[in-house]
Scaffold this active site. Structure first.
Site, mmCIF file in Angstrom:
data_model
loop_
_atom_site.group_PDB
_atom_site.id
_atom_site.type_symbol
_atom_site.label_atom_id
_atom_site.label_comp_id
_atom_site.label_asym_id
_atom_site.label_seq_id
_atom_site.Cartn_x
_atom_site.Cartn_y
_atom_site.Cartn_z
ATOM 1 C CG ASP A 65 -1.737 1.236 1.378
ATOM 2 O OD1 ASP A 65 -2.575 1.509 0.507
ATOM 3 O OD2 ASP A 65 -1.526 1.978 2.361
ATOM 4 C CD GLU A 137 -3.498 -1.942 -1.123
ATOM 5 O OE1 GLU A 137 -3.786 -0.739 -1.244
ATOM 6 O OE2 GLU A 137 -3.819 -2.618 -0.113
#
Length: 245
Positions: A65, A137
């Site tokens: 992320d 992610e």
């Protein structure tokens, strides 16, 4: 060999082959394949295989992320030198939001590679948007740990950045940014804004702006501030250009 162990071994062999094909598809070979497999390992799978040294992808998701935000931020900062901080933030948010990540994941068939527990599998987990976004992610996090930021950048250059250049996220930009992106995409030249007129008393000023492309007028706009007038001029220019497409 007991049937259960045989079945699990066959299952793992099948997935290792799938990961090999996946790496060939994206043109990247992981040095540590365990990181790649971990990126696709859901917590439900780990919970059902406690006797094996599996680790789920949640920590990699956390890292990915941050890496994704950094790389996308850098790309936007370089691509749009005149875009405001607020507009850059809005555009980045649209690129790294769940629906966008799901789209990227589906393009590479990430769902077919995810290691899931039986319960999660039976309830459609393989197609669940939040799960796919998390896996994307986690993959970015694994790729960063295995090969560094440059390889992440090259991967995103193939999968994510072209969508930005194609205008997939234009809807979150203001009119000036949309116009700039459209002109850059077509390589048409330089956009310039000029305030043609200021009128009215100091407490109620009105500005008239014109936007030109290579010295050819594209649109006029008016507003209570120079910024508003330029936005309206850009909106008119966008409308004209889109009608011509």
């Amino acid at each position: 060999m007991p049937y259960r162990k045989y079945r699990e071994k066959k299952y793992e062999t099948k997935y290792r082959e799938a990961f090999k094909v996946f790496q060939e598809k994206i043109g990247i070979t992981f040095t540590d394949e365990k990181l790649l497999i971990q990126a696709f390992t859901h917590s439900s799978y780990v919970n059902e295989h406690r006797k094996k040294p599996h680790e789920d992808n949640e920590r990699l998701e956390f890292l990915g992320d941050a890496v994704l935000e950094l790389t996308v931020s850098q790309y936007l900062f370089q691509k749009y030198p005149t875009m405001s901080e607020g507009e850059l933030t809005k555009l980045r948010a649209a690129i790294v939001c769940e629906p966008s990540l799901v789209r990227f994941a589906n393009e590479l068939s990430f769902g077919s590679l995810v290691l899931l527990g039986k319960g999660e599998e039976m309830t459609g987990g393989r197609e669940r948007p939040a799960l796919l976004a998390d896996v994307f992610e986690a993959f970015i996090g694994a790729l960063y740990l295995d090969q560094g930021l440059e390889t992440v950048w090259e991967f995103l250059k193939e999968i994510v950045y072209p969508k930005i250049n194609e205008g997939a996220f234009s809807h979150v930009m203001d009119y000036k940014s949309q116009l700039q992106e459209l002109i850059q995409r077509d390589g048409s030249g330089n956009v310039e804004y000029q305030i043609l007129q200021e009128k009215g008393p100091a407490h109620n000023r009105e500005f008239v702006s014109r936007v030109t492309l290579n010295n050819v007028a594209l649109g006029l706009g008016s507003g209570k501030s120079k910024k508003e007038a330029e936005q309206q001029a850009a909106a008119e220019a966008l409308k004209k250009l889109k009608e011509q497409l």
